[in-house]
Motif scaffolding. Structure first.
Motif, PDB file in Angstrom:
ATOM      1  N   PHE A   1      51.978  38.105   3.984  1.00  0.00           N
ATOM      2  CA  PHE A   1      53.401  37.913   4.277  1.00  0.00           C
ATOM      3  C   PHE A   1      54.072  37.177   3.123  1.00  0.00           C
ATOM      4  N   ASN A   2      54.807  37.908   2.303  1.00  0.00           N
ATOM      5  CA  ASN A   2      55.529  37.250   1.210  1.00  0.00           C
ATOM      6  C   ASN A   2      56.953  36.883   1.608  1.00  0.00           C
ATOM      7  N   LYS A   3      57.325  37.223   2.840  1.00  0.00           N
ATOM      8  CA  LYS A   3      58.619  36.844   3.391  1.00  0.00           C
ATOM      9  C   LYS A   3      58.422  36.377   4.834  1.00  0.00           C
TER      10      LYS A   3
ATOM     11  N   GLY B   1      60.738  35.432  -9.286  1.00  0.00           N
ATOM     12  CA  GLY B   1      60.460  36.028  -7.989  1.00  0.00           C
ATOM     13  C   GLY B   1      59.110  36.707  -7.969  1.00  0.00           C
ATOM     14  N   THR B   2      58.631  37.017  -6.780  1.00  0.00           N
ATOM     15  CA  THR B   2      57.347  37.707  -6.655  1.00  0.00           C
ATOM     16  C   THR B   2      57.484  39.150  -7.096  1.00  0.00           C
ATOM     17  N   ASN B   3      56.388  39.729  -7.512  1.00  0.00           N
ATOM     18  CA  ASN B   3      56.402  41.115  -7.963  1.00  0.00           C
ATOM     19  C   ASN B   3      56.797  42.049  -6.825  1.00  0.00           C
ATOM     20  N   GLY B   4      57.822  42.849  -7.045  1.00  0.00           N
ATOM     21  CA  GLY B   4      58.305  43.770  -6.032  1.00  0.00           C
ATOM     22  C   GLY B   4      59.452  43.222  -5.207  1.00  0.00           C
ATOM     23  N   ARG B   5      59.645  41.898  -5.234  1.00  0.00           N
ATOM     24  CA  ARG B   5      60.767  41.281  -4.508  1.00  0.00           C
ATOM     25  C   ARG B   5      61.820  40.748  -5.477  1.00  0.00           C
ATOM     26  N   PHE B   6      61.362  39.964  -6.466  1.00  0.00           N
ATOM     27  CA  PHE B   6      62.221  39.478  -7.561  1.00  0.00           C
ATOM     28  C   PHE B   6      63.422  38.666  -7.077  1.00  0.00           C
ATOM     29  N   GLU B   7      63.238  37.890  -6.011  1.00  0.00           N
ATOM     30  CA  GLU B   7      64.329  37.045  -5.540  1.00  0.00           C
ATOM     31  C   GLU B   7      64.103  35.585  -5.927  1.00  0.00           C
ATOM     32  N   GLY B   8      63.849  35.397  -7.218  1.00  0.00           N
ATOM     33  CA  GLY B   8      63.703  34.058  -7.754  1.00  0.00           C
ATOM     34  C   GLY B   8      65.046  33.453  -8.117  1.00  0.00           C
ATOM     35  N   LEU B   9      65.012  32.401  -8.927  1.00  0.00           N
ATOM     36  CA  LEU B   9      66.221  31.672  -9.300  1.00  0.00           C
ATOM     37  C   LEU B   9      67.266  32.563  -9.943  1.00  0.00           C
ATOM     38  N   PHE B  10      66.850  33.389 -10.900  1.00  0.00           N
ATOM     39  CA  PHE B  10      67.813  34.233 -11.609  1.00  0.00           C
ATOM     40  C   PHE B  10      68.499  35.234 -10.674  1.00  0.00           C
ATOM     41  N   MET B  11      67.751  35.734  -9.688  1.00  0.00           N
ATOM     42  CA  MET B  11      68.363  36.678  -8.747  1.00  0.00           C
ATOM     43  C   MET B  11      69.336  35.941  -7.831  1.00  0.00           C
ATOM     44  N   LEU B  12      68.989  34.718  -7.421  1.00  0.00           N
ATOM     45  CA  LEU B  12      69.913  33.938  -6.598  1.00  0.00           C
ATOM     46  C   LEU B  12      71.213  33.663  -7.357  1.00  0.00           C
ATOM     47  N   LEU B  13      71.092  33.331  -8.637  1.00  0.00           N
ATOM     48  CA  LEU B  13      72.285  33.100  -9.453  1.00  0.00           C
ATOM     49  C   LEU B  13      73.106  34.391  -9.576  1.00  0.00           C
ATOM     50  N   SER B  14      72.430  35.524  -9.620  1.00  0.00           N
ATOM     51  CA  SER B  14      73.136  36.815  -9.668  1.00  0.00           C
ATOM     52  C   SER B  14      73.919  37.046  -8.383  1.00  0.00           C
TER      53      SER B  14
ATOM     54  N   GLU C   1      65.668  35.473   7.460  1.00  0.00           N
ATOM     55  CA  GLU C   1      66.269  34.944   6.240  1.00  0.00           C
ATOM     56  C   GLU C   1      66.480  33.439   6.308  1.00  0.00           C
ATOM     57  N   TYR C   2      66.771  32.917   7.482  1.00  0.00           N
ATOM     58  CA  TYR C   2      67.074  31.490   7.626  1.00  0.00           C
ATOM     59  C   TYR C   2      65.804  30.646   7.516  1.00  0.00           C
ATOM     60  N   ILE C   3      64.715  31.115   8.127  1.00  0.00           N
ATOM     61  CA  ILE C   3      63.432  30.420   7.969  1.00  0.00           C
ATOM     62  C   ILE C   3      62.949  30.546   6.531  1.00  0.00           C
ATOM     63  N   GLN C   4      63.190  31.700   5.915  1.00  0.00           N
ATOM     64  CA  GLN C   4      62.820  31.904   4.517  1.00  0.00           C
ATOM     65  C   GLN C   4      63.479  30.863   3.617  1.00  0.00           C
TER      66      GLN C   4
ATOM     67  N   SER D   1      59.397  25.028  -1.080  1.00  0.00           N
ATOM     68  CA  SER D   1      58.233  25.359  -1.905  1.00  0.00           C
ATOM     69  C   SER D   1      58.645  26.029  -3.205  1.00  0.00           C
ATOM     70  N   GLY D   2      59.940  26.363  -3.322  1.00  0.00           N
ATOM     71  CA  GLY D   2      60.443  27.060  -4.504  1.00  0.00           C
ATOM     72  C   GLY D   2      60.910  28.457  -4.132  1.00  0.00           C
ATOM     73  N   PRO D   3      61.988  28.950  -4.751  1.00  0.00           N
ATOM     74  CA  PRO D   3      62.503  30.285  -4.425  1.00  0.00           C
ATOM     75  C   PRO D   3      61.420  31.359  -4.491  1.00  0.00           C
ATOM     76  N   ASP D   4      61.370  32.168  -3.454  1.00  0.00           N
ATOM     77  CA  ASP D   4      60.487  33.339  -3.367  1.00  0.00           C
ATOM     78  C   ASP D   4      58.995  32.996  -3.406  1.00  0.00           C
ATOM     79  N   THR D   5      58.632  31.810  -2.948  1.00  0.00           N
ATOM     80  CA  THR D   5      57.210  31.432  -2.915  1.00  0.00           C
ATOM     81  C   THR D   5      56.696  31.304  -1.478  1.00  0.00           C
ATOM     82  N   PHE D   6      57.363  31.942  -0.538  1.00  0.00           N
ATOM     83  CA  PHE D   6      56.958  31.797   0.862  1.00  0.00           C
ATOM     84  C   PHE D   6      55.503  32.215   1.059  1.00  0.00           C
ATOM     85  N   GLY D   7      55.122  33.339   0.473  1.00  0.00           N
ATOM     86  CA  GLY D   7      53.767  33.847   0.661  1.00  0.00           C
ATOM     87  C   GLY D   7      52.715  32.840   0.238  1.00  0.00           C
TER      88      GLY D   7
END
Length: 450
Positions: A352-354, A102-115, A358-361, A332-338
């Motif tokens: 804009f990192n988000k 995930g991006t720094n400060g957000r951390f909603e990458g793959l591991f967070m999604l699995l959590s 949530e649905y467009i994200q 584009s990959g989890p948490d890579t919107f920005g």
């Protein structure tokens, strides 16, 4: 089922219960203890990882040795599909490292999604109504403490121990790190407290939950979060529709203040009081509402929408949807919107990192298949909940009705506020827990002993 399996299953469920309480405590505690140092999200991220790993181990242990089962295979199958698609999206990501952590400060990458998925499944597999009820009662109690802390920020109380990063904005952030995140948190609390208040069986309980509800609503108003106000309004409408449709079922209630007509009058007075409060304080909701409608008109008529406008999310939505043809399959990959967004559209006054939706994200970062999985999970959980409510009334099984009605409208409120907000690690784990509790009950109580 043997006595040993029953014993192991009981132990596992109680350990899941304890771990979920730990989740409720660690997130705000991490904020408070490290807030002054700045990089507090690392502590939250690590605590979620550790607790989710323990939840996963406990759940697997209970399934293998304790006889716990998902009565509806649909739930684990859909989550497994979402997991596979998230992994594929990470592999094909424009920045695999960001997609993993995930991006720094957000951390909603793959591991967070699995959590998140683990929190959902472990909550869904609980099959004890009393455990679910006690879990939500503790959630409400922690919410009271959290809201009181926020009010101390707003009114400059206990300044030696209260940290307020948004004092100049006159908006409550609590220990959620941001007023918008605090607003989302209070949407969940308001939904649960509304049902607990209305269906309380004693005067004492009714007074307690009324105080909680007023506190949560006041906190929500003082966050200045438009998304929270929108979600709460939708939640109130859904609750009233539910009460209207089931008014005959509850017509025999003898407890005071339980009359639907009386509640309707009280709600009208409450709404009038709410807007009076907005007009008489330095709250900027009214200005935000006016600007939002102006921007919406510009969006529909092809007028100019600028970053300087009050509802900048409309601009982000309009531009980000042009990325769908490029990222429709795996995102584009989890948490890579920005990165995906600003590779096409320049950084103006803000990065804009988000997507602020949530649905467009999900659509841009993980693709249409994953978005359909999310919507399927939400839709069928709501649909199965409504079916379960009907069954509950036919059998007059109303012992825990207030719990599941509260979970239901809390989920509805969150899903609607998500149209204007973002998923964050401060609040999302609580939503997945509540969604899991509701799904576990709706899907024929989700789990059973075999």
């Amino acid at each position: 089922m043997s006595d040993l399996q029953r014993y192991i299953s009981n132990i596992c469920q109680h350990f899941i219960f304890i771990l979920l309480i730990g989740l409720m405590l660690f997130i705000p505690a991490s904020h408070y203890l490290i807030l002054a140092a700045g990089n507090y999200y690392n502590a939250i991220q690590n605590s979620i990882y550790v607790l989710s790993l323990l939840l996963f181990i406990t759940m697997i242990f209970g399934i293998v040795l304790g006889g716990l089962r998902f009565n509806a295979k649909f739930i684990p199958v859909l989550i497994c599909l979402m997991t596979v698609l998230a992994i594929l999206s990470t592999i094909r990501s424009i920045n695999p490292n960001t997609s993993i952590w995930g991006t720094n400060g957000r951390f909603e990458g793959l591991f967070m999604l699995l959590s998140y998925y683990t929190i959902f499944l472990s909550s869904a597999i609980l099959n004890d109504d009393k455990l679910r009820l006690n879990l939500i009662r503790i959630f409400l109690f922690i919410g009271v403490v959290h809201s009181l802390y926020g009010l101390c920020q707003r009114f400059d109380l206990f300044e030696n121990i209260v940290i307020d990063r948004y004092a100049s904005y006159h908006a409550i952030s609590g220990v959620a790190g941001n007023p918008n995140f605090m607003g989302t948190y209070t949407v969940l609390l308001c939904g649960l407290a509304s049902a607990f208040f209305y269906f309380s069986k004693t005067i004492k309980e009714r007074i307690i939950y009324l105080i909680c509800l007023i506190l949560f609503l006041l906190t929500m108003i003082l966050t200045d979060a438009m998304s929270a106000l929108f979600g709460t309004c939708i939640m109130i409408i859904v609750f009233f529709v539910y009460l209207f449709l089931t008014r005959k079922q509850y017509s025999n209630y003898s407890e005071p203040f339980s009359s639907f007509k009386l509640l309707l009058v009280a709600m009208v007075i409450g709404i009038f009081g709410l807007f009076s409060l907005l007009l008489l304080t330095d709250n900027n909701y009214i200005e935000q509402i006016i600007v939002m409608f102006e921007d919406l008109e510009n969006l529909l008529t092809g007028g100019e929408i600028t970053v300087e406008s009050g509802a900048r999310r409309f601009l982000v939505w309009k531009e980000s949807l042009t990325l769908v043809p490029t990222y429709w399959l795996s995102g584009s990959g989890p948490d890579t919107f920005g990165e995906a967004y600003h590779a096409v559209f320049p950084v103006r006054d803000e990065f804009f990192n988000k997507a602020h939706n949530e649905y467009i994200q999900i659509l841009i970062t993980q693709g249409i298949p994953v978005l359909l999985c999310y919507l399927t999970l939400y839709f069928y959980t709501i649909k199965k909940s409504i079916n379960e409510f009907k069954r509950m009334y036919l059998k007059k099984d109303l012992k825990f009705d207030y719990l599941y009605i509260g979970l239901f409208i809390a989920v509805i409120g969150y899903l609607f506020q998500a149209i204007f907000n973002i998923s964050v690690i401060d609040v999302a784990p609580f939503f997945w827990m509540i969604l899991g509790l509701l799904s576990g009950w709706a899907w024929n109580k989700s789990s059973r002993f075999v």
